[in-house]
Design a protein around this motif. Structure first.
Motif, mmCIF file in Angstrom:
data_model
loop_
_atom_site.group_PDB
_atom_site.id
_atom_site.type_symbol
_atom_site.label_atom_id
_atom_site.label_comp_id
_atom_site.label_asym_id
_atom_site.label_seq_id
_atom_site.Cartn_x
_atom_site.Cartn_y
_atom_site.Cartn_z
ATOM 1 N N VAL B 426 0.839 -1.197 0.000
ATOM 2 C CA VAL B 426 0.000 0.000 0.000
ATOM 3 C C VAL B 426 0.880 1.256 0.000
ATOM 4 O O VAL B 426 0.656 2.194 -0.776
ATOM 5 N N ILE B 427 1.906 1.252 0.852
ATOM 6 C CA ILE B 427 2.741 2.451 1.000
ATOM 7 C C ILE B 427 3.594 2.678 -0.250
ATOM 8 O O ILE B 427 3.537 3.739 -0.881
ATOM 9 N N ALA B 492 -6.364 1.652 -7.226
ATOM 10 C CA ALA B 492 -6.598 0.328 -6.644
ATOM 11 C C ALA B 492 -5.410 -0.157 -5.826
ATOM 12 O O ALA B 492 -5.565 -0.977 -4.929
ATOM 13 N N ILE B 493 -4.226 0.376 -6.134
ATOM 14 C CA ILE B 493 -3.027 -0.067 -5.427
ATOM 15 C C ILE B 493 -3.128 0.254 -3.930
ATOM 16 O O ILE B 493 -2.454 -0.332 -3.104
ATOM 17 N N PRO B 515 -12.766 -1.767 -8.237
ATOM 18 C CA PRO B 515 -13.231 -2.862 -9.085
ATOM 19 C C PRO B 515 -12.115 -3.762 -9.596
ATOM 20 O O PRO B 515 -12.368 -4.906 -9.921
ATOM 21 N N LEU B 516 -10.906 -3.261 -9.675
ATOM 22 C CA LEU B 516 -9.801 -4.095 -10.145
ATOM 23 C C LEU B 516 -8.885 -4.439 -8.974
ATOM 24 O O LEU B 516 -8.748 -3.649 -8.040
ATOM 25 N N PRO B 517 -8.231 -5.589 -9.025
ATOM 26 C CA PRO B 517 -7.234 -5.910 -8.001
ATOM 27 C C PRO B 517 -6.101 -4.884 -8.038
ATOM 28 O O PRO B 517 -5.884 -4.238 -9.075
#
Lengths: 315, 545
Positions: B426-427, B492-493, B515-517
């Motif tokens: 995430v970071i 999304a990330i 909606p997307l990975p």
């Protein structure tokens, strides 16, 4: 390193306008080459093509025998100043030179050298956006000299310079040529180049009108003539006509001869033992010669010259 | 005045070849970037906005609650609920009604589910539903899509402990689920008295296999769960549970969420246990406490003549953000990154200007005369803008999450735990996303050459879709579509909690769900950026400077 700049058969069209129409010339090392012509004659476009900034439709431009864009450290081969105003206004003069130096693999030390040499030490840390045009020209010259180029190309460097700056610029250009560099300087005013340029490339409407030395240009100018004051006007006229001059007898003791240099006039008269009291050379100025050459190439001629109406030309 | 003359024979500093062409160019572009004070300030402002907004959003309200006996009002940190943690480290809901026996060693359980019904609160309760009243009066019948009843083998009755279960569900047929995050489909359809669903779990050591059958004769293996370190004595039995029921009305301009607790009841027949069991059924709620957990709508069990009716409320599964999340006020770490997209505007402006300012001033001619390889100039600018943004973004994101998480906890918000790897993704991913977006703006700048147009296009392409999504301005489907195909897909990330199809929730960007990975969304952003760079390269090479 070969310091020459060679331009061969450049053609370039911007929409309907033909900017370059077979421009060809060579700039040789060791001399100052003036690049003169009226506004819109294609001087700046030619310079952009030399730097690989604009692509010509036809023709080639070589710097030291190679296209500029193929050079690994191009500013070593050709230093240039096209537009002194091309600066990020909030960047200091020093930092402007610093990024340019980095792009050529040079460091701070060289930046400091050109700052000193351009006389910019006191303002180097100031925002370049606050510079006068003359200061910007100096900064531009410093940038052009950064990588110690074999050739240098300046577009209208005299613009915005004060008289002291113009004198400095002339000396500077001559000294660059004296060091063996090729120097190409454009101007739309012949007077700026009069005592500086060795070679003149006069252009109009995208092509070279004359590629000549200053002396040759003056000699061919139709305004050059020699006046001779003599009691024997008829004899003198005969002698000079035989020597190749066109003679115009103006008064019983005065004639004007054109097409023959004054020293040749004197030699011819002496050889024929024709007495004379005065021989005076009336040189056309370079400006006059230039105007005569380019009178057909000026794109925008004020209407007032042709009509009495003081209206702007509309097309 | 001195003329600028140098002796030709004297070598110049840094000559020759001690730095390759592209390295020189990168250094030059970095010098260019850092020497315009406005740009550096712009990036610092971006960082401050990111962190500042994290602090402000988190500094909003404080959660109030009462203690166990309901006599003392508490606020903030004291209200942090005892959220169970699953074997995988994720926060889970683990509340259900359990009718059980203990099993020592290997064994199995087999049942036929003959009926599956439920009740839920009709139409009341809007928005956050954890405080909805529990009066029996307003209940209507019906099961939620993921209401469930079935058989379970569980390490212990401690919430969060390992388990494997076979179950019938409201709308998703027979499932095998284990350890909260794993879900495998079995037979479709709902059980009924003439057509029951037969379920079986078989334990062998750490392994539990799940089977289903429509007739009790022909069995199919649905899946096998390996529960590492499962103790010798486990709890085996029947369960029923039913998650929060909610309905969403979505329209242009917003949406409303309605819902409340629900109850599921499974009727079990032909209950057979094998192995060393203690022989006595015990019923009880797992994971319910008066202060936290599902309200009791009438859970319990009733046994007569070998038939068991088991009713329960709650859920067994991972906690996700949004209305399906459960009974606690929770938050995901990336909810502290809302400011990154405000900061992004400053980043896009700076990155666009990094190219367009050169066109505005004619400086591009000096740049290209100094470095005639135009592709390399574009690459150097993109790399410098991307890396600088990444570095600034990384610091801003780390500080935002650190500050925001502290703030959330002190308010009593439960921050959903994620693995170190996920947190790092995430970071680093968010910083990389900002960097790639800066590169996108640089490429746009090279294509469009004018600051105002470039900045507008960049904001429309990146910021606007995200803003629409975050504010629920468009219906769910439109928003999801926008976040699949626009460069904003890259956001999304940031998502730390995955989308679990077996948990019914509102998976939408406003709840931190895309909606997307994560990597797919990031790839969409990268594809846009690559396309913009290609176009920039073609135009930069073709056009006169």
């Amino acid at each position: 390193m070969d310091a020459s700049i060679e331009v061969t058969g450049l053609r370039k069209r911007f929409g309907p306008a033909l900017a370059l129409d077979g421009m060809s010339f060579t700039v040789r090392p060791g001399r100052v080459t003036g690049f003169v012509g009226p506004n819109g004659a294609g001087k700046s476009t030619t310079m952009r093509v030399i730097l690989g900034l604009d692509a010509p439709d036809e023709g080639t431009a070589l710097v030291g025998g190679r296209p500029y864009a193929s050079l690994r450290r191009p500013m070593r081969s050709l230093g240039s100043l096209l537009d002194a105003g091309a600066l990020q206004p909030s960047r200091s003069a020093r930092n402007h030179l610093l990024w340019l130096a980095h792009s050529q693999g040079l460091g701070k030390q060289r930046v400091n050298e050109v700052i000193t040499q351009a006389g910019l030490e006191s303002v180097a840390k100031r925002r370049a956006g606050g510079f006068s045009l003359g200061m910007r020209q100096r900064l531009g010259i410093a940038a052009a000299m950064l990588a110690d180029p074999a050739a240098i190309m300046l577009d209208e460097p005299f613009n915005g310079m004060d008289p002291e700056g113009i004198v400095w610029m002339r000396g500077f250009l001559r000294s660059l040529a004296a060091q063996g560099r090729a120097v190409l300087v454009s101007s739309h005013l012949m007077s700026e180049l009069q005592d500086t340029a060795d070679q003149l490339i006069v252009v109009g409407r995208g092509k070279v009108i004359a590629d000549t030395t200053v002396a040759e240009l003056l000699a061919t100018a139709s305004g050059s003539r020699v006046t001779v004051r003599t009691k024997a006007v008829t004899d003198a006229a005969q002698v000079l006509e035989r020597a190749g001059a066109t003679v115009d007898v103006r008064t019983p003791d005065l004639l004007a001869a054109s097409g023959l240099a004054s020293e040749h006039v004197v030699t011819a008269l002496r050889a024929a033992e024709v007495p004379f009291s005065e021989v005076a050379a009336h040189r056309a100025t370079l400006e006059q010669a230039y105007l005569e050459l380019t009178k057909d190439s000026v794109e925008f001629r004020p209407a007032a010259l042709e009509n009495s109406a003081a209206t702007e030309v509309t097309r | 005045m001195t003329a600028i003359l140098t002796d030709h024979s004297a070598g110049l500093v840094g000559e020759p070849g001690n730095r390759d062409g592209f390295g020189r160019l990168l250094r030059a572009e970095w010098t260019k970037f850092r020497t315009v004070r406005g740009w550096m300030i712009g990036l610092i402002v971006a960082a401050i906005l990111t962190v500042g907004l994290a602090w402000l959003t988190a500094a909003g309200s404080t959660i109030g609650c009462s203690n166990g006996s309901g006599t003392v009002q508490l606020t903030g940190r004291a209200c942090l609920p005892p959220v169970p943690i699953g074997p995988g480290g994720e926060a889970v809901n683990d509340s259900f009604y359990f009718v059980r026996q203990s099993l020592t060693g290997n064994g199995s359980i087999t049942v036929a589910v003959t009926s599956f019904t439920g009740r839920h609160i009709a139409g009341n309760g809007v928005g956050r539903v954890h405080a909805v009243g529990t009066g029996q009066g307003g209940l209507v019948s019906g099961t939620g899509p993921w209401s469930k009843a079935g058989i379970i083998i569980k390490q212990s009755t401690k919430p969060g402990s390992a388990y494997a279960a076979m179950m019938v569900t409201g709308s998703h047929g027979v499932r095998m689920q284990y350890d909260y995050v794993s879900d495998i489909a079995g037979l479709p359809g709902r059980p009924s008295s003439p057509a029951p669903r037969w379920l079986r779990l078989v334990r062998e050591g750490d392994t539990i296999a799940g089977y289903d059958s429509a007739d009790g004769i022909h069995w199919a293996r649905v899946g096998t769960a390996t529960l590492a370190g499962l103790s010798r004595v486990v709890q085996v039995g029947l369960f029923a549970t039913s998650p929060q029921d909610f309905r969403v009305q979505s329209s242009f301009g917003g949406q409303s969420v309605q819902g409340g607790p629900s109850l599921a009841t499974g009727v079990f027949d032909h209950v057979r246990l094998s192995g060393a069991v203690n022989g006595t059924w015990t019923g009880g709620n797992v994971g319910s406490s008066p202060s936290a957990g599902p309200p009791d709508l009438g859970s319990g069990f009733h046994a007569s003549a070998g038939t068991f009716a088991v009713s329960g409320s709650g859920d067994i599964g991972p906690i996700v953000p949004g209305p399906g999340g459960g009974w606690y006020p929770t938050a995901a770490i990336e909810q502290n990154l809302a400011g990154a997209f405000i900061g992004l505007i400053a980043i896009l402006v700076v990155a666009a200007m990094f190219f367009t300012a050169e066109y505005r001033r004619g400086l591009i001619r000096i740049t290209l005369a100094a470095s005639p390889r135009r592709g390399q100039v574009l690459a150097a600018k993109a790399i410098v803008a991307g890396l600088v943004t990444f570095a600034v973004g990384l610091v801003a994101v780390i500080v935002s999450i650190a500050v925001g998480v502290r703030q959330m906890r002190s308010q009593g918000l439960y921050v959903l735990p994620v693995s170190a790897l996920t947190e790092a993704r995430v970071i680093v991913g968010t910083a990389a996303m900002l960097g790639v977006m800066a590169v996108f703006a640089v490429a746009l700048g090279a294509v469009l050459r004018r600051s105002a147009i470039t900045i507008t296009v960049a904001i429309v392409a990146i910021v606007l879709p995200f803003l629409f999504a975050a504010l629920n301005i468009f219906p769910y489907d439109v928003t999801n579509w926008l976040l699949r195909v626009t460069p904003a897909a890259g956001f999304a990330i940031e998502q730390s909690i995955p989308h679990y199809s077996q948990v019914n929730s509102l998976y939408q960007p406003a709840n931190g769900s895309y909606p997307l990975p994560p990597l797919a969304g990031f790839a969409v952003l990268c594809a846009w950026t690559a396309a913009a760079l290609m176009l920039a390269l073609i135009l930069l090479r073709r056009r006169d400077a």
